[in-house]
Design an enzyme around this catalytic site. Structure first.
Site, PDB file in Angstrom:
ATOM      1  N   CYS A  59       0.869  -1.175   0.000  1.00 27.45           N
ATOM      2  CA  CYS A  59       0.000   0.000   0.000  1.00 27.45           C
ATOM      3  C   CYS A  59       0.912   1.234   0.000  1.00 27.45           C
ATOM      4  CB  CYS A  59      -0.886  -0.016   1.242  1.00 27.45           C
ATOM      5  SG  CYS A  59      -1.889   1.465   1.387  1.00 27.45           S
TER       6      CYS A  59
ATOM      7  N   CYS B 187      -4.939   5.865  -4.748  1.00 27.09           N
ATOM      8  CA  CYS B 187      -4.247   4.608  -4.460  1.00 27.09           C
ATOM      9  C   CYS B 187      -2.785   4.823  -4.860  1.00 27.09           C
ATOM     10  CB  CYS B 187      -4.885   3.466  -5.253  1.00 27.09           C
ATOM     11  SG  CYS B 187      -3.970   1.918  -5.085  1.00 27.09           S
TER      12      CYS B 187
HETATM   13  N1  LIG Z   1      -6.539  -2.358  -2.195  1.00 27.50           N
HETATM   14  C1  LIG Z   1      -5.162  -2.650  -2.420  1.00 27.50           C
HETATM   15  C2  LIG Z   1      -4.286  -2.359  -1.241  1.00 27.50           C
HETATM   16  C3  LIG Z   1      -4.205  -0.906  -0.855  1.00 27.50           C
HETATM   17  C4  LIG Z   1      -3.459  -0.041  -1.863  1.00 27.50           C
HETATM   18  C5  LIG Z   1      -3.292   1.352  -1.372  1.00 27.50           C
HETATM   19  N2  LIG Z   1      -4.436   2.107  -1.090  1.00 27.50           N
HETATM   20  C6  LIG Z   1      -2.178   2.143  -1.998  1.00 27.50           C
HETATM   21  O1  LIG Z   1      -2.083   3.339  -1.674  1.00 27.50           O
HETATM   22  O2  LIG Z   1      -1.337   1.594  -2.710  1.00 27.50           O
HETATM   23  C7  LIG Z   1      -4.974  -4.127  -2.793  1.00 27.50           C
HETATM   24  O3  LIG Z   1      -5.785  -4.966  -2.359  1.00 27.50           O
HETATM   25  O4  LIG Z   1      -4.020  -4.438  -3.518  1.00 27.50           O
END
Ligand SMILES: N[C@@H](CCC[C@H](N)C(=O)O)C(=O)O
Length: 334
Positions: free
Chosen positions: A77, A228
Site C-alpha cells: 500500500c 491509491c
Molecule cells: N486495495 C489494495 C491495497 C491498498 C493499496 C493502497 N491504497 C495504496 O495506496 O497503494 C490491494 O488490495 O491491492
C-alpha cells in the site's frame, strides 16, 4: 482489550494505524481481519479504507501489514507506507528507514513538502512485475501491455502490472472518465470471474499534459478510494513506457484526494523498474478504543485527540479539486 490507534491519510486514502511494536496486543490472524471489517465500516465503525498494522521486523526498522476494509490482506500500500513511514521515522527519531512489507523491504525517506507545511515522505515501490502469473491474471499470454481484452471492453486497452499488488490500468479520455465504465469493469473483475481469481485494483488514467496525470482507482477490497499510491506509481510507469512521460522525470499525479509526485527509475543492470512515490502523510486524530475481540463491531471510544494538520491539507486539496473540475468535468478537450 484497549487499542491505541492513529487515523491518518495519504492523498485522502485513509487508514487506521495500529502499533504492534510499542503495544503487545498479540492479535491472531483472524483478529486483524475482523478489526479491519469492523473498524473501517463508514456507517458503524470509525471509517477508513484499511488498517495499517506496524510490527517489529527482525531485519528492517519495522514491518507493515495492510488490511483492506473488507478484511482481505494486501501485499503493498503506497499511501499507507508513507503514513507508516512517518510514524516509524518519528518514533525512532530518523529521517530514513527500511520497512519490511509482505514481498519486499522498502526505503522510506522524509522529504521536502510537496504542499506547503504538509509533512511529505518518499516511498519506494518495488518490485515491478509484468508477468501475468504474478498478479495473478488468467489470460493465454505472458503479459498484457496496452491491449484490448474482449471480455472487459471492446474499445478500451489495458495494461496489467504487479507492484507487487495487482493493477489493471487503462489510459482513457475525458468522456470515459465521466462515464460509468470504470465501475462496471472494476465490479466485474472483483466479483466471481475467470480472469482475476484474487481481484485487481482498476485505474483509469487521463493524461493532463506532459508530466501530469489524473488517476482514479477502484481498489480491490475497498471500492473507489480518493487515491491509491501503488496505482498512481504503476500508472506513471506505464505512461513512461507509452512515451507519454519520461523516465527519471517527476510526474505530478492528481487524484480525488490531492496530488503526489512519482518518479520512475530503470536499472541498467537488470532492466528492472523502481518507482518513487512522494506525497503527504497526514494525521487526523489519535484515539484509545475498547474492543471486545469476539465482537469488534462493539467498540467504545475512550479518548480522542484531534491533530490540527487537516485544516491546512483541506485548503490545498480544495485547490486540486477545483483544478480537476475545470480540467475534467468542464473541459471539452478529449
Ligand atoms: N486495495 C489494495 C491495497 C491498498 C493499496 C493502497 N491504497 C495504496 O495506496 O497503494 C490491494 O488490495 O491491492
Amino acid at each position: 482489550m484497549e487499542i491505541q490507534l492513529t487515523k491518518c491519510h495519504g492523498s485522502g486514502n485513509d487508514f487506521l494505524l495500529i502499533d504492534e511494536m510499542a503495544n503487545s496486543y498479540s492479535f491472531g490472524e483472524k483478529d486483524r481481519q475482523n478489526l479491519a471489517i469492523a473498524l473501517c465500516d463508514r456507517q458503524e465503525g470509525l471509517g477508513a479504507d484499511g488498517i495499517l498494522f506496524v510490527l517489529k521486523s527482525h531485519h528492517a526498522d519495522a514491518k507493515m501489514r495492510v488490511f483492506n476494509s473488507d478484511g482481505s490482506e494486501a501485499s503493498m500500500c503506497g499511501n499507507g507506507l508513507r503514513c507508516v513511514g512517518r510514524y516509524v521515522c518519528e518514533s525512532l527519531g530518523k529521517e530514513e528507514i527500511l520497512v519490511e512489507t509482505m514481498k519486499a523491504d522498502l526505503l522510506v525517506q522524509k522529504t521536502s513538502d510537496i504542499f506547503d507545511g504538509i509533512p511529505a515522505y518518499s516511498v519506494e515501490i518495488s518490485p515491478v512485475l509484468f508477468d501475468l502469473t504474478k498478479l495473478p491474471m488468467r489470460l493465454d499470454q505472458e503479459r498484457l501491455f496496452n491491449e484490448r481484452v474482449e471480455v472487459l471492453s471492446d474499445h478500451l486497452a489495458f495494461t496489467a502490472v504487479a507492484v507487487p499488488n495487482p493493477h489493471l490500468i487503462s489510459f482513457v479520455d475525458r468522456d470515459i472518465i465521466r462515464s460509468n465504465e470504470q465501475k462496471s469493469i472494476a465490479e466485474f473483475v472483483n466479483g466471481p470471474n475467470s480472469l482475476f481469481p484474487d481481484g485487481v485494483n482498476v485505474s483509469f488514467v487521463l493524461p493532463l499534459g506532459k508530466g501530469k496525470l489524473y488517476v482514479r482507482t477502484y481498489e480491490r477490497g475497498v471500492g473507489f478510494t480518493n487515491a491509491c499510491g501503488t496505482a498512481m506509481s504503476a500508472s506513471t510507469l506505464v505512461s513512461a513506457m507509452m512515451e507519454i512521460n519520461d523516465l527519471e522525470e517527476k510526474v505530478e499525479v492528481y487524484n480525488n484526494g490531492g496530488k503526489v509526485h512519482c518518479v520512475v527509475k530503470r536499472s541498467e543492470q537488470d532492466d528492472s523498474y523502481t518507482i518513487f512515490l512522494i506525497g503527504n502523510a497526514t494525521y487526523l486524530y489519535s484515539a484509545d478504543i475498547k474492543v471486545d475481540e469476539k465482537n469488534p463491531e462493539k467498540f467504545t471510544m475512550l479518548k480522542k485527540n484531534e491533530f490540527d494538520e487537516q485544516q491546512q491539507y483541506d485548503i490545498l486539496s480544495a485547490a486540486v479539486k477545483e483544478y480537476l473540475e475545470k480540467e475534467i468535468f468542464f473541459s471539452s478537450a478529449k
